[in-house]
Design a protein around this motif. Structure first.
Motif, PDB file in Angstrom:
ATOM      1  N   GLY A 140      72.252 -48.001 -63.004  1.00 15.08           N
ATOM      2  CA  GLY A 140      72.874 -49.008 -63.221  1.00 15.08           C
ATOM      3  C   GLY A 140      73.401 -49.586 -62.340  1.00 15.08           C
ATOM      4  O   GLY A 140      74.287 -48.768 -62.058  1.00 15.08           O
ATOM      5  N   THR A 141      74.281 -51.190 -62.529  1.00 10.84           N
ATOM      6  CA  THR A 141      74.520 -51.757 -61.495  1.00 10.84           C
ATOM      7  C   THR A 141      75.894 -52.482 -62.082  1.00 10.84           C
ATOM      8  O   THR A 141      75.454 -53.099 -63.188  1.00 10.84           O
ATOM      9  CB  THR A 141      74.197 -52.336 -60.231  1.00 10.84           C
ATOM     10  N   PRO A 142      76.795 -52.837 -62.518  1.00 16.45           N
ATOM     11  CA  PRO A 142      77.708 -53.287 -62.904  1.00 16.45           C
ATOM     12  C   PRO A 142      77.435 -55.322 -63.180  1.00 16.45           C
ATOM     13  O   PRO A 142      77.233 -55.682 -61.283  1.00 16.45           O
ATOM     14  CB  PRO A 142      79.484 -53.749 -61.813  1.00 16.45           C
ATOM     15  N   PHE A 143      77.549 -55.499 -63.880  1.00 15.43           N
ATOM     16  CA  PHE A 143      76.825 -56.998 -64.277  1.00 15.43           C
ATOM     17  C   PHE A 143      75.466 -57.048 -63.122  1.00 15.43           C
ATOM     18  O   PHE A 143      75.415 -58.390 -63.667  1.00 15.43           O
ATOM     19  CB  PHE A 143      78.270 -58.024 -63.542  1.00 15.43           C
ATOM     20  N   ASN A 144      75.214 -55.733 -63.413  1.00 13.24           N
ATOM     21  CA  ASN A 144      73.772 -56.317 -62.779  1.00 13.24           C
ATOM     22  C   ASN A 144      73.370 -57.154 -61.785  1.00 13.24           C
ATOM     23  O   ASN A 144      72.352 -57.709 -61.534  1.00 13.24           O
ATOM     24  CB  ASN A 144      72.952 -57.177 -64.013  1.00 13.24           C
ATOM     25  N   VAL A 145      73.847 -56.658 -60.515  1.00 15.57           N
ATOM     26  CA  VAL A 145      74.470 -56.859 -59.732  1.00 15.57           C
ATOM     27  C   VAL A 145      73.395 -55.943 -58.367  1.00 15.57           C
ATOM     28  O   VAL A 145      72.981 -55.089 -58.810  1.00 15.57           O
ATOM     29  CB  VAL A 145      75.316 -56.640 -58.663  1.00 15.57           C
ATOM     30  N   GLU A 146      72.931 -57.268 -57.814  1.00 19.77           N
ATOM     31  CA  GLU A 146      71.491 -56.613 -56.710  1.00 19.77           C
ATOM     32  C   GLU A 146      71.933 -55.352 -56.163  1.00 19.77           C
ATOM     33  O   GLU A 146      73.596 -55.603 -55.569  1.00 19.77           O
ATOM     34  CB  GLU A 146      71.439 -57.877 -55.751  1.00 19.77           C
ATOM     35  N   PRO A 147      71.371 -54.376 -55.789  1.00 21.20           N
ATOM     36  CA  PRO A 147      72.099 -52.837 -55.344  1.00 21.20           C
ATOM     37  C   PRO A 147      71.925 -53.256 -53.641  1.00 21.20           C
ATOM     38  O   PRO A 147      71.332 -53.957 -53.310  1.00 21.20           O
ATOM     39  CB  PRO A 147      71.307 -51.688 -56.482  1.00 21.20           C
ATOM     40  N   ASN A 148      73.162 -52.346 -53.102  1.00 24.02           N
ATOM     41  CA  ASN A 148      72.990 -53.016 -51.440  1.00 24.02           C
ATOM     42  C   ASN A 148      73.611 -53.656 -51.006  1.00 24.02           C
ATOM     43  O   ASN A 148      72.132 -54.357 -49.933  1.00 24.02           O
ATOM     44  CB  ASN A 148      71.377 -51.983 -51.127  1.00 24.02           C
ATOM     45  N   THR A 149      73.917 -54.410 -51.234  1.00 22.06           N
ATOM     46  CA  THR A 149      74.165 -56.038 -51.369  1.00 22.06           C
ATOM     47  C   THR A 149      75.552 -55.635 -50.542  1.00 22.06           C
ATOM     48  O   THR A 149      76.812 -55.294 -51.304  1.00 22.06           O
ATOM     49  CB  THR A 149      73.958 -57.205 -51.493  1.00 22.06           C
ATOM     50  N   PRO A 150      76.243 -56.755 -50.806  1.00 17.92           N
ATOM     51  CA  PRO A 150      78.823 -56.611 -50.221  1.00 17.92           C
ATOM     52  C   PRO A 150      78.669 -56.988 -51.303  1.00 17.92           C
ATOM     53  O   PRO A 150      79.659 -56.588 -51.102  1.00 17.92           O
ATOM     54  CB  PRO A 150      78.124 -58.104 -49.358  1.00 17.92           C
ATOM     55  N   GLU A 151      78.203 -57.627 -52.226  1.00 13.36           N
ATOM     56  CA  GLU A 151      78.633 -57.898 -53.499  1.00 13.36           C
ATOM     57  C   GLU A 151      78.514 -56.344 -54.086  1.00 13.36           C
ATOM     58  O   GLU A 151      79.286 -56.543 -55.053  1.00 13.36           O
ATOM     59  CB  GLU A 151      77.702 -58.613 -54.465  1.00 13.36           C
ATOM     60  N   ALA A 152      77.963 -56.290 -54.579  1.00 10.55           N
ATOM     61  CA  ALA A 152      77.467 -54.944 -55.021  1.00 10.55           C
ATOM     62  C   ALA A 152      79.166 -54.092 -54.240  1.00 10.55           C
ATOM     63  O   ALA A 152      78.498 -53.186 -55.210  1.00 10.55           O
ATOM     64  CB  ALA A 152      76.292 -53.781 -54.333  1.00 10.55           C
ATOM     65  N   LEU A 153      78.786 -54.126 -53.150  1.00 10.94           N
ATOM     66  CA  LEU A 153      79.942 -52.977 -53.055  1.00 10.94           C
ATOM     67  C   LEU A 153      81.096 -53.022 -53.534  1.00 10.94           C
ATOM     68  O   LEU A 153      81.794 -52.229 -53.408  1.00 10.94           O
ATOM     69  CB  LEU A 153      80.181 -52.659 -50.854  1.00 10.94           C
ATOM     70  N   GLY A 154      81.933 -54.527 -53.750  1.00 11.19           N
ATOM     71  CA  GLY A 154      82.718 -55.015 -53.657  1.00 11.19           C
ATOM     72  C   GLY A 154      83.049 -54.241 -55.710  1.00 11.19           C
ATOM     73  O   GLY A 154      83.976 -53.551 -55.615  1.00 11.19           O
ATOM     74  N   LEU A 155      82.022 -54.586 -56.606  1.00  8.77           N
ATOM     75  CA  LEU A 155      81.719 -53.905 -57.926  1.00  8.77           C
ATOM     76  C   LEU A 155      81.904 -52.511 -58.161  1.00  8.77           C
ATOM     77  O   LEU A 155      81.913 -51.789 -59.080  1.00  8.77           O
ATOM     78  CB  LEU A 155      80.609 -55.193 -58.301  1.00  8.77           C
ATOM     79  N   ALA A 156      80.766 -52.251 -56.725  1.00  7.01           N
ATOM     80  CA  ALA A 156      80.861 -50.367 -56.701  1.00  7.01           C
ATOM     81  C   ALA A 156      82.833 -50.063 -57.210  1.00  7.01           C
ATOM     82  O   ALA A 156      82.498 -49.190 -57.678  1.00  7.01           O
ATOM     83  CB  ALA A 156      79.858 -50.365 -55.788  1.00  7.01           C
ATOM     84  N   MET A 157      82.916 -50.358 -55.490  1.00  9.09           N
ATOM     85  CA  MET A 157      84.161 -50.184 -55.950  1.00  9.09           C
ATOM     86  C   MET A 157      85.117 -50.797 -56.956  1.00  9.09           C
ATOM     87  O   MET A 157      86.315 -49.450 -57.417  1.00  9.09           O
ATOM     88  CB  MET A 157      85.173 -50.328 -54.457  1.00  9.09           C
ATOM     89  N   GLY A 158      85.296 -52.411 -57.598  1.00  9.51           N
ATOM     90  CA  GLY A 158      85.836 -52.038 -58.259  1.00  9.51           C
ATOM     91  C   GLY A 158      85.958 -51.743 -59.622  1.00  9.51           C
ATOM     92  O   GLY A 158      86.635 -50.500 -60.296  1.00  9.51           O
ATOM     93  N   GLY A 159      84.701 -51.377 -59.593  1.00 10.85           N
ATOM     94  CA  GLY A 159      84.055 -50.600 -60.832  1.00 10.85           C
ATOM     95  C   GLY A 159      84.794 -48.983 -61.158  1.00 10.85           C
ATOM     96  O   GLY A 159      85.106 -48.465 -62.402  1.00 10.85           O
ATOM     97  N   THR A 160      84.404 -48.233 -60.057  1.00  9.78           N
ATOM     98  CA  THR A 160      85.109 -46.934 -59.534  1.00  9.78           C
ATOM     99  C   THR A 160      86.475 -46.747 -60.472  1.00  9.78           C
ATOM    100  O   THR A 160      86.787 -46.164 -60.792  1.00  9.78           O
ATOM    101  CB  THR A 160      85.139 -46.525 -58.182  1.00  9.78           C
ATOM    102  N   MET A 161      87.053 -47.915 -60.337  1.00  2.99           N
ATOM    103  CA  MET A 161      88.623 -47.702 -59.702  1.00  2.99           C
ATOM    104  C   MET A 161      88.984 -48.516 -61.280  1.00  2.99           C
ATOM    105  O   MET A 161      89.935 -47.998 -61.881  1.00  2.99           O
ATOM    106  CB  MET A 161      89.558 -49.386 -59.358  1.00  2.99           C
ATOM    107  N   PHE A 162      87.999 -49.044 -62.411  1.00  2.00           N
ATOM    108  CA  PHE A 162      88.493 -49.776 -62.969  1.00  2.00           C
ATOM    109  C   PHE A 162      87.999 -47.868 -64.319  1.00  2.00           C
ATOM    110  O   PHE A 162      88.495 -48.023 -65.710  1.00  2.00           O
ATOM    111  CB  PHE A 162      87.669 -49.959 -63.464  1.00  2.00           C
TER     112      PHE A 162
END
Length: 530
Positions: A140-162
């Motif tokens: 799964g990805t945060p907010f179902n964002v498309e994997p391996n995209t710049p948006e996914a990178l930002g949400l990946a780091m934000g979600g980890t910090m969350f």
């Protein structure tokens, strides 16, 4: 004349007054036998029927997570809001142990101990694996964002910090501050039941309190045993990856024996010579590793990732915290709710240890140290490790890029493989993991010993030795007798305990606010505070 304020939180109960002293020990009569019997029966049942145990307990865990996801989310939000409010409230000037109390430890040693007990070991394993999992859509990805995209990178780091920022540390802070306040300021035993005095009054020293303390001991033992067991498997995997020594049961057993032996030595040296020294070593090794990753790795990319992590966390923390109307339930329930339940189930252990070492700190100083500073350090740590790994994936370098996230326990070492001095930093990483395990075992035995001694903090050393050996023995028996099924079953039981403990934490929060408010009135009345 102003209104005379009466201290409602006075009790004649003395820590250890219900204890028995068999064989020179000092044990709380009801709590020790209750927990011992339940732990033995649970372990035996799990070893006899490991597959059935994990099926039943995993089912219960998933049912709790799926049904009460909103409750976990809203409760965790309450804890964060209350902790932030305490920084600015007038009660922030109250000092744990009295207005003239002095800290037992230096600020650096104090912070090192609370950070190592809180989540040090988890950062070694998840700082690479979690951002990579979110970025690639491993589960799964945060907010179902498309994997391996710049948006996914930002949400990946934000979600980890969350998952590693304000919310888990707020959970620990509520428990720790409640226990420290009622123990050091109201002279109650340093045990979980004391935080329920505002609700139960003197009944808390009877069976309601026995049940509360027994649940806390069981959750702590199971949490530590599963962490030690899974950690031994992960450390064995890392050693095999680096040196080809194998990762079978014999290696895992050797790791458990080694960790237990060193934890035993730490116990015999006492809190000052044991946990404090190891925690300082932890922080020194972690600092060396962190700075090496930043300066020997893709420095500019890591600094950019730090900015991305911070801004993504700040802008999305409210959306991440909202349990309603989500279309990413796979990610939210599989990651966020799992984490919240796990942090809550660990809160009696971590919270009580933090309380034990926090005498002499003001409420404001305590919250800043337990809530805000770890969040800042975690942001830097996650950005360095996660940023380096994501840069390797984007550049098509290494196993994480070509194979993906195949083994969570090896993700950090796979990232190390593409940096200079791979062997040296990987060895430091393994040592850091093992030292984190030793401090967890030692601090955990201290907590369990205090609870089973009726809140006494000066029980015989032999009792802490007993609990250190028991933690290692339980982990070894689980690995030898049931493997992943047995460990998974105990872990599922620990996480399921997060639901009743969430209710316990909410009651603690109410009692803490009430107790601090009354304490401030008493201090103003006595002229100790303006």
């Amino acid at each position: 004349m102003g209104k005379i304020v009466r201290d409602e939180y006075q009790t004649d109960y003395v820590a250890g007054q219900d204890n028995i002293q068999p064989f020179g020990l000092d044990l709380h009569a009801p709590v020790f036998p209750i927990t011992a019997i339940i732990v033995v029966l649970f372990i035996v049942g799990t070893l006899m029927f490991p597959a059935l145990a994990i099926e039943l307990l995993d089912g219960a865990k998933l049912q709790i997570i799926n049904t009460f996801d909103w409750f976990f989310m809203l409760s965790a939000n309450v804890f964060v809001i209350v902790c932030i409010a305490l920084i600015f409230m007038p009660v922030g000037k109250i000092r744990l142990g009295g207005m003239d109390a002095k800290p037992d430890f230096s600020t650096l040693s104090w912070f090192s101990m609370l950070f190592a007990a809180g989540m040090g070991i988890g950062l070694m394993f998840w700082a690479v694996a979690e951002p990579v999992a979110y970025y690639t859509g491993w589960y799964g990805t945060p907010f179902n964002v498309e994997p391996n995209t710049p948006e996914a990178l930002g949400l990946a780091m934000g979600g980890t910090m969350f998952h590693w920022g304000l919310h888990p540390w707020a959970i620990y802070a509520i428990v720790a501050l409640s226990l420290a306040f009622f123990s050091f300021n109201k002279n109650m035993p340093l045990t979980i039941r004391s935080a329920f005095f505002p609700l139960l009054r003197d009944k808390v020293w009877g069976w309601p309190g026995h049940i509360i303390d027994s649940l806390a001991v069981i959750a702590t033992i199971f949490g530590l045993a599963t962490s030690l067991g899974f950690g031994a498997q992960q450390a064995a995997g890392g050693l095999n990856y680096l040196f080809g020594v194998g990762s079978g049961i014999n290696v895992q057993m050797a790791i458990i024996v080694g960790v237990t032996a060193l934890a035993l030595l730490s116990v015999l040296r006492g809190l000052d010579g044991g946990v404090k020294v190891l925690s300082n070593i932890n922080m020194a090794l972690a600092g060396i590793l962190l700075f090496f990753i930043i300066f020997a790795g893709p420095t500019m990319s890591i600094l950019e990732t730090l900015w991305i992590t911070t801004t993504s966390y700040a802008t999305n923390v409210v959306a991440f915290s909202n349990p309603f109307g989500r279309d990413d339930e796979v990610w939210m329930q599989g990651w966020t709710i799992f984490y919240w339940a796990w942090w809550i189930s660990w809160s009696p252990f971590v919270g009580m240890f933090i309380a034990r070492v926090s005498r002499g700190r003001t409420v404001r100083e305590f919250i800043i140290a337990v809530l805000l500073i770890p969040t800042v350090i975690t942001a830097v740590w996650m950005s360095a490790f996660g940023g380096a790994a994501l840069e390797q994936i984007q550049q098509g370098v290494g196993a994480l890029s070509s194979e993906g996230l195949t083994d969570v326990s090896l993700a950090t070492f796979q990232m190390f493989a593409n940096l200079p001095l791979t062997g040296i930093i990987s060895f430091i990483g393994i040592v850091l993991v093992l030292v984190f395990f030793i401090t967890s075992s030692d601090s955990g035995s201290l907590v369990i010993d205090s609870i089973t001694a009726g809140g006494k903090t000066d029980a015989p050393t032999a009792q802490r030795v007993f609990w250190v050996v028991m933690e290692g023995a339980i982990a070894a028996v689980l690995i030898f007798g049931g493997g992943d099924d047995a460990l998974g079953a105990i872990q599922a039981a620990s996480i399921s305990a997060g639901l009743p403990f969430t209710l316990i934490l909410l009651v603690m929060t109410w009692g803490l606010l009430k107790g601090l408010t009354l304490e401030r009135k008493l201090l103003i009345q006595s002229g100790e505070m303006t």
